[in-house]
Structure formats: structure tokens, C-alpha cells
Design a protein around this motif. Structure first.
Motif, short mmCIF file in Angstrom:
data_model
loop_
_atom_site.label_atom_id
_atom_site.label_comp_id
_atom_site.label_asym_id
_atom_site.label_seq_id
_atom_site.Cartn_x
_atom_site.Cartn_y
_atom_site.Cartn_z
N LEU A 266 0.86 -1.18 0.00
CA LEU A 266 0.00 0.00 0.00
C LEU A 266 0.89 1.23 0.00
O LEU A 266 1.80 1.35 0.83
N ALA A 267 0.64 2.16 -0.93
CA ALA A 267 1.45 3.37 -1.01
C ALA A 267 1.08 4.32 0.11
O ALA A 267 -0.10 4.60 0.34
N THR A 268 2.07 4.83 0.82
CA THR A 268 1.81 5.75 1.92
C THR A 268 1.06 6.98 1.44
O THR A 268 0.16 7.48 2.14
N GLU A 269 1.38 7.47 0.25
CA GLU A 269 0.69 8.66 -0.27
C GLU A 269 -0.79 8.39 -0.50
O GLU A 269 -1.64 9.24 -0.20
N ASP A 270 -1.12 7.22 -1.03
CA ASP A 270 -2.52 6.87 -1.27
C ASP A 270 -3.27 6.80 0.06
O ASP A 270 -4.42 7.24 0.17
N LEU A 271 -2.62 6.24 1.06
CA LEU A 271 -3.21 6.16 2.39
C LEU A 271 -3.44 7.55 2.98
O LEU A 271 -4.53 7.85 3.50
N VAL A 272 -2.43 8.41 2.91
CA VAL A 272 -2.55 9.75 3.50
C VAL A 272 -3.63 10.56 2.79
O VAL A 272 -4.40 11.28 3.42
N TRP A 273 -3.68 10.47 1.46
CA TRP A 273 -4.71 11.19 0.70
C TRP A 273 -6.10 10.80 1.21
O TRP A 273 -6.96 11.65 1.46
N ALA A 274 -6.34 9.48 1.36
CA ALA A 274 -7.64 9.01 1.82
C ALA A 274 -7.93 9.46 3.25
O ALA A 274 -9.04 9.92 3.55
N LEU A 275 -6.96 9.35 4.12
CA LEU A 275 -7.18 9.71 5.52
C LEU A 275 -7.35 11.21 5.70
O LEU A 275 -8.14 11.66 6.54
N SER A 293 8.94 10.54 -2.76
CA SER A 293 8.74 9.33 -3.56
C SER A 293 9.07 9.57 -5.03
O SER A 293 9.57 8.68 -5.72
N ALA A 294 8.77 10.79 -5.52
CA ALA A 294 9.14 11.11 -6.90
C ALA A 294 10.65 11.11 -7.05
O ALA A 294 11.20 10.62 -8.06
N TRP A 295 11.35 11.63 -6.05
CA TRP A 295 12.82 11.61 -6.05
C TRP A 295 13.34 10.18 -6.04
O TRP A 295 14.24 9.82 -6.81
N MET A 296 12.77 9.32 -5.18
CA MET A 296 13.22 7.94 -5.10
C MET A 296 12.92 7.19 -6.40
O MET A 296 13.74 6.38 -6.87
N ALA A 297 11.78 7.48 -7.01
CA ALA A 297 11.48 6.85 -8.31
C ALA A 297 12.54 7.21 -9.34
O ALA A 297 12.95 6.37 -10.15
#
Length: 314
Positions: A266-275, A293-297
Motif C-alpha cells: 500500500l502506497a503511503t501517499e494513497d493512504l494519507v490522501w484518503a485519511l 517518492s518522486a525523487w526515489m522513483a
């Protein structure tokens, strides 16, 4: 462009069955990177952890003391911890597989550890070189020694919903294995959907089975992989059942080196957006996390699997 510039859903009062606050157990630096075929440079890992902490994540699983032969990506565990710039208020647990791993972790001065068990016989054999019942003899001295040293111990339990060799896993079998880990002295049990086959109904039934066995949802965490696109739905179901700790990985990185069908976490960003949209507090700056995450990608040379990262980072 940031989260606030693209119509982030208006915050609504948290529904009564949702927790007011969720602890995110960020596993990107360990579970997220462990399956990468090319070794990520130590300095990149250190910067990754620093950026994640600066984005507001307070529990950052830093590495694992598994034997380098099995997970070469994490062979630099001692060097990473020696150079890690620990942020005030942040926790940096590490994964240990056995007493030798604990020896290394103690020598490195860690303050918190996690052990990982299996809910199925086949995965215990493949991952731990042990059996479903015999594995607990491996964990007992690790947990006992760590607690004697003042270290809290968390337990992961893999294959809680489905196993690629055994198929669906009976809830009673999962509950039995989970209770045995908690009875050893672990403060929390993370329920792993290692190959991402769980559905919301299964999640609800498993948490209820633990409750019937005397294990409250407050002692549980959840760890979903997104193979079938169900990780976020499963997480929200778990939260409505009383769970308030969620494992996730920045950018949706991850897999399992011992289960080929396991895809990203589960992507942390997707989780934070929902919460954020539900008014549930996480303490995370979504824009800073997306940038990380964009930097790490970019460092990994491929797009982030996270839909929120792709939407906001463009």
C-alpha cells in the motif's frame, strides 16, 4: 503542483467508527527496497529515511539484519545505522530473523525490533527454514532477550489471507499463530496480506476472529499488498474494525523475495490522501512525501506505482 492545488477532498468529520488518528508504520526503506534487483547506494537510503522523517513520518523501519546472502540489498544494515541521522521524535525499528540477527542489532544500538513469522507451513519452510509450529522456538529467545534489554518487539505474521502454495488460509490458523507471537511478549501483531489477495470481508472476519480469541484490535496492525487493487479498501475496513496502525511504503515500493506473486505495498501517499479526506490525523505532509517518492522513483529509474504520486508529481 501540490495536494492543496488540485482539489484535495474537503475534510469531513471522522465517522464514529474511524480512529481520530492513525499511526503509519513506514516500511519503504526496508520492505520497499529489499526486493530491488540493483543495490541502492547507502547514501540514497540515508537520504530517503531523512526525507521521510522530514515529511512527518515518525515510525520508520530502517533495515533488516537478515543474512546478506538472502537479502543482499540490506547487507549494509550496520553502516546505515551508524550513519543514520535520527530525527527527534522518530522511531527506527529494524527487522531481525533470529538470534544472530539480534546480536547484530544490539551491537548496532537499535532501540526497537520486529520479528516475522508465518501463518502457513509452506511459507514458514521457505522463509524461515522451519515449520508452522516449530517457528516459535526460533522467536522465543529473540523476543525474550530483546525485552530483557529493554527493546519493544513487534511481530509480523505473513500469509494471513492467502498463500500461493496452500491457497486460502483459515482464520483459526492465523489467530493461533498470531496469539502465540503475542504471548511471547510482542506488543503488536501486524497482519500481512503478503500476496495481496485479501478482500474487505476477509479482513473484517479475521479481526473479529481475533477479538473472539481475546485479542483486541488495538493490539493489531495491518500490512496490505496491492496485487488486486484492494489494499486501501482493506485498510479502511480494518480501521473501521478498530485497528489504528497501518504499514505502508512510500511510493508503493516493495514485494517479497520469497513470494514471487507479491507486488508492492500500500502506497503511503494513497493512504494519507484518503485519511486526509476523512479527517483522520496522520501528521504527514503529503506534498513533502510525494516529492520524496518522486525523487526515489528517479533514483530507481522507473515511475512510482503510487497513483497519488503520479497524479501530484506529474
Amino acid at each position: 503542483m501540490g495536494a492543496r492545488d488540485v482539489g484535495l477532498p474537503a475534510t469531513v468529520p471522522s465517522a464514529g467508527e474511524l480512529p481520530a488518528e492513525v499511526t503509519i508504520w513506514e516500511v519503504g526503506a526496508r520492505d520497499g527496497l529489499q526486493n530491488e534487483q540493483s543495490v541502492v547506494p547507502l547514501e540514497v537510503k540515508l537520504e530517503f529515511l531523512g526525507r521521510l522523517a522530514d515529511a512527518g513520518l515518525t515510525v520508520l523501519e530502517a533495515t533488516s539484519f537478515v543474512h546478506p546472502k538472502w537479502v543482499p540489498q540490506l547487507a549494509d544494515a550496520e553502516a546505515l545505522l551508524a550513519k543514520l541521522d535520527r530525527r527527534d521524535g522518530a522511531r527506527y525499528p529494524v527487522l531481525v530473523p533470529n538470534e544472530r540477527g539480534l546480536d547484530r542489532a544490539l551491537a548496532a544500538g537499535v532501540g526497537e525490533i520486529a520479528v516475522f513469522g508465518s501463518a502457513t507451513q509452506t511459507f514458514a519452510e521457505r522463509n524461515l527454514n522451519s515449520g508452522l509450529t516449530e517457528q516459535f522456538a526460533l522467536f522465543e529467545p529473540v523476543v525474550g532477550r530483546a525485552r530483557a534489554e529493554g527493546l519493544p518487539v513487534r511481530a509480523y505474521l505473513s500469509m494471513c489471507f492467502g498463500d500461493p502454495w496452500e491457497g486460502p488460509v483459515p482464520a483459526a490458523q492465523v489467530v493461533d499463530a498470531g496469539r502465540r507471537l503475542l504471548d511471547l511478549g510482542c506488543f503488536q501483531l501486524s497482519l500481512g496480506d503478503t500476496i495481496g489477495v485479501a478482500t474487505a470481508g476477509q479482513v473484517e472476519r479475521l479481526i473479529a476472529a481475533f477479538a473472539d480469541a481475546g485479542v483486541p484490535a488495538s493490539a493489531l496492525a495491518v500490512h496490505f499488498h496491492d496485487t488486486y487493487g484492494q489494499a486501501l479498501a482493506n485498510t479502511l475496513t480494518a480501521l473501521r474494525c478498530g485497528v489504528s496502525t497501518v504499514d505502508s511504503s512510500a511510493g508503493g515500493l516493495g514485494g517479497c523475495p520469497y513470494a514471487e506473486s507479491a507486488t508492492g505495498n500500500l502506497a503511503t501517499e494513497d493512504l494519507v490522501w484518503a485519511l486526509d479526506g476523512l479527517g483522520v490525523r496522520t501528521g504527514v505532509d503529503l506534498d513533502a512525501l510525494v516529492a520524496t517518492s518522486a525523487w526515489m522513483a528517479g533514483c530507481l529509474g522507473r515511475p512510482s506505482p503510487s497513483r497519488v504520486v503520479r497524479a501530484l508529481a506529474g
